[in-house]
Design a protein around this motif. Structure first.
Motif, PDB file in Angstrom:
ATOM      1  N   CYS A   1       0.915  -1.292  -0.031  1.00 25.43           N
ATOM      2  CA  CYS A   1      -0.060  -0.112   0.080  1.00 25.43           C
ATOM      3  C   CYS A   1       0.834   1.215   0.036  1.00 25.43           C
TER       4      CYS A   1
ATOM      5  N   CYS B   1      -0.074   3.719   3.533  1.00 30.27           N
ATOM      6  CA  CYS B   1       0.190   3.489   4.682  1.00 30.27           C
ATOM      7  C   CYS B   1       1.291   2.419   4.648  1.00 30.27           C
TER       8      CYS B   1
ATOM      9  N   PHE C   1       1.534  -0.772   4.100  1.00 29.21           N
ATOM     10  CA  PHE C   1       0.994  -2.192   4.353  1.00 29.21           C
ATOM     11  C   PHE C   1       1.507  -3.161   3.201  1.00 29.21           C
TER      12      PHE C   1
ATOM     13  N   CYS D   1      -6.191  -1.752   0.066  1.00 28.26           N
ATOM     14  CA  CYS D   1      -5.379  -2.037   1.513  1.00 28.26           C
ATOM     15  C   CYS D   1      -6.526  -2.354   2.386  1.00 28.26           C
TER      16      CYS D   1
ATOM     17  N   GLU E   1      -5.975  -2.220   5.543  1.00 25.02           N
ATOM     18  CA  GLU E   1      -5.855  -1.378   6.782  1.00 25.02           C
ATOM     19  C   GLU E   1      -6.312   0.111   6.513  1.00 25.02           C
ATOM     20  N   CYS E   2      -6.230   0.520   5.344  1.00 19.93           N
ATOM     21  CA  CYS E   2      -6.371   1.968   5.377  1.00 19.93           C
ATOM     22  C   CYS E   2      -7.383   2.221   4.145  1.00 19.93           C
TER      23      CYS E   2
END
Ligand SMILES: [Zn+2]
Length: 94
Positions: free
Chosen positions: A58, A61, A63, A77, A79-80
């Motif tokens: 990513c 971020c 990741f 992603c 995560e974000c």
């Protein structure tokens, strides 16, 4: 690209020269990225540890995706939720 060789042989040779994304291979060999990933899965199985994956990442971020199950570039992603994803590339050692 030598036309008398199989697509998979051509991909294998490219991967021995330099790290390639599916997009690079798709342009060089002139097959769809989807087909490239199909061949890459087979090459990974036969090459085992010589098949080096630089995983998708990513860009927002940082990741790093787990490419063990699927080689394909992920859509977003976890995560974000960013869709700004750096493509994975692949390389063959030896
Ligand atoms: Zn992210």
């Amino acid at each position: 690209v030598n036309i008398s060789k199989t697509v998979r042989q051509n991909i294998t040779e490219l991967l021995r020269l330099k790290p390639c994304t599916a997009k690079d291979i798709s342009k060089d060999i002139r097959i769809s990225e989807r087909e490239v990933y199909g061949h890459l899965e087979h090459i990974r199985k036969s090459a085992e540890k010589d098949f080096v994956i630089n995983p998708a990442e990513c860009r927002k971020c940082g990741f790093t995706f787990d490419m063990k199950k699927h080689l394909k570039k992920p859509g977003k992603c976890p995560e974000c939720r960013s869709t700004w994803i750096d493509e994975p590339d692949f390389f063959l050692k030896g």
